[in-house]
Structures are given as structure tokens and as C-alpha cells.
Write an enzyme that holds these catalytic residues in place. Structure first.
Site, PDB file in Angstrom:
ATOM      1  CE1 TYR A 156      -4.102   1.972   0.603  1.00 15.97           C
ATOM      2  CE2 TYR A 156      -2.653   3.299   1.978  1.00 15.97           C
ATOM      3  CZ  TYR A 156      -3.850   3.135   1.309  1.00 15.97           C
ATOM      4  OH  TYR A 156      -4.792   4.146   1.339  1.00 15.97           O
ATOM      5  CE  LYS A 160      -3.794   4.668  -1.885  1.00 14.24           C
ATOM      6  NZ  LYS A 160      -4.861   5.082  -2.820  1.00 14.24           N
TER       7      LYS A 160
END
Length: 252
Positions: A156, A160
Site C-alpha cells: 500500500y 500510494k
């Protein structure tokens, strides 16, 4: 919550992904209430049905599908038609906080597919219409994980950071053609995105930091306010920005 601005999106068509719940639903709702035509997509048809039911008489069209599926992108372009004024890439998934030595290939690939590849493909698909019109706004949802390493797991966090970089690349290359690309970086938000912590090591490493650093949980409408501002002409001089909307987490 901030007040809506009547007519701010009048005559504009905006595509919103992840529109069935959370930040995406709040964004689609605000755009529709401000006079825009929304083309909303989500993987769960019942959520989109509920969105339409809650916005009677407003211009909301829905497409059921996964943003990682090229067929969904084709369907969104068909539903939008020739005019596409804005795109809000909101759909995203978490990674169970798996650290680098525990992340499996399936988690890594799925997180990047939803959080990076899908938004890239949809952005690439809408750019020709925007460039042809000489205007357009793209807003991606990044995260505090785009700014630090202690907000999520490896997949993640990397995804991002990647979407933040992609946002800036769109702004750099296509800004001279009238395109603005920006991102918001939320902290904790009250959504239905599942965020289990499947790593005992991560719980011991990340947990104590989160307990003392994270501000109060935001509501989806607070993020929608930032996203719609970046989509609107109110932010006409803003391009290539990753805007924290995190209650001050980024300054801790």
C-alpha cells in the site's frame, strides 16, 4: 462539513470511481448536488443503486465494474460521452499492513492493480478528450502512506507513493495542454475499506506509532470537499500538488 456551492459543476461531466461508498460516494454526491453530471462506478451494483436512489432527479449514471478491468474503462467512456471534464480516481484497497518480508505476490499485485494501474489506465483513457478540449482535471486519492512509511504495509505504501508520482507526471506533461492533476492524501477516514492487520510484527511496529500520532477519524464528506475543490475551477492555479487532508497528521 463545508457547504455545497450551487452550480459549481453545472454543464460538466465527472467520472468518479469507488462511488458506491465512503469517499467516492461523498464525492459523487457533492458533484451531483453542485450541478454536475456524474458517471459513477463501483464493484457492487447495490451500492450504485442506493446512490441513484438517494439523488433523485440529479444527473447520475452508473457503471458496475472493477477499475482494473479494461471493459469497465470502456463502459465509463461510453457512458461519459465526448465531454469529460474531470476524473476522480477514488477506488482503492489496503494491504493488511504486511511488511516487506511478509508481503505475498498476490497482495502486491492486487494492491498495485487497483491503486495504481487502474487509475493510470483510466487517466490515460480520458486524456485525449480532455486534451482535445484544452481543459480537464484529474484528482487521485493518495494517502498519508504516500508521505511516510508508518501508515500501512509495503504494498500500500509503495502504491500510494507511485500514484503521487504519477499525478505529478500527468501535471508536468499535460499541464501545458490545459490539464490539471492533483492528489489528496487522507489520513484515517470512516469508510468501509477493510484494513486488517495480518502481521504480528507490523502490529508491534506500526501499532504504537498510530496510537499516538493519528488525529481523529475524518468523515468522507471532509475528503469530498477537498477533492471537489481540486476538480473545480476554484483551484484553477493548482497543479501537481499532493494535498494532505489528514487533520494535521502530516505535520506530526
Amino acid at each position: 462539513m463545508s457547504d455545497t456551492t450551487a452550480g459549481r459543476f453545472a454543464g460538466k461531466t465527472i467520472i468518479v470511481t469507488g462511488a458506491g461508498s465512503g469517499i467516492g460516494r461523498a464525492t459523487a454526491t457533492r458533484i451531483a448536488n453542485e450541478g454536475g453530471r456524474v458517471v459513477a462506478t463501483d464493484v457492487v451494483s447495490e451500492r450504485l443503486d442506493a446512490l441513484r436512489d438517494d439523488l433523485p432527479g440529479l444527473a447520475v449514471e452508473t457503471v458496475v465494474g472493477d477499475v482494473t478491468d479494461p471493459a469497465t474503462i470502456d463502459a465509463l467512456l461510453t457512458a461519459a460521452g465526448q465531454r469529460i471534464d474531470g476524473l476522480a480516481n477514488v477506488a482503492g484497497i489496503m494491504d493488511a499492513f504486511l511488511p516487506p518480508d511478509e508481503v505475498d505476490d498476490a497482495t502486491w499485485d492486487r494492491v498495485f492493480s487497483v491503486n495504481v494501474t487502474g487509475p493510470m489506465r483510466l487517466t490515460r483513457a480520458v486524456l485525449p478528450a480532455m486534451i482535445g478540449a484544452g481543459r480537464g482535471a484529474v484528482v487521485n486519492v493518495a494517502s498519508e502512506a504516500a508521505l511516510r512509511a508508518s501508515a500501512a504495509g509495503a504494498a500500500y505504501t509503495a502504491s500510494k507513493h507511485a500514484i503521487a508520482g504519477f499525478t505529478k507526471s500527468v501535471a508536468f506533461f499535460h499541464g501545458p495542454q490545459g490539464i490539471r492533476a492533483n492528489a489528496v492524501a487522507p489520513g484515517a477516514v470512516a469508510t468501509n475499506i477493510e484494513a486488517p492487520m495480518r502481521s504480528e510484527y507490523a502490529a508491534g511496529r506500526v501499532g504504537p506509532i498510530m496510537q499516538v500520532a493519528i488525529p481523529p477519524v475524518a468523515q468522507p464528506e471532509q475528503l469530498a470537499a477537498a477533492i471537489t475543490w481540486l476538480l473545480s475551477d476554484d483551484s484553477a492555479n493548482v497543479n501537481g500538488v499532493v494535498l494532505p487532508s489528514d487533520g494535521g497528521w502530516s505535520v506530526v
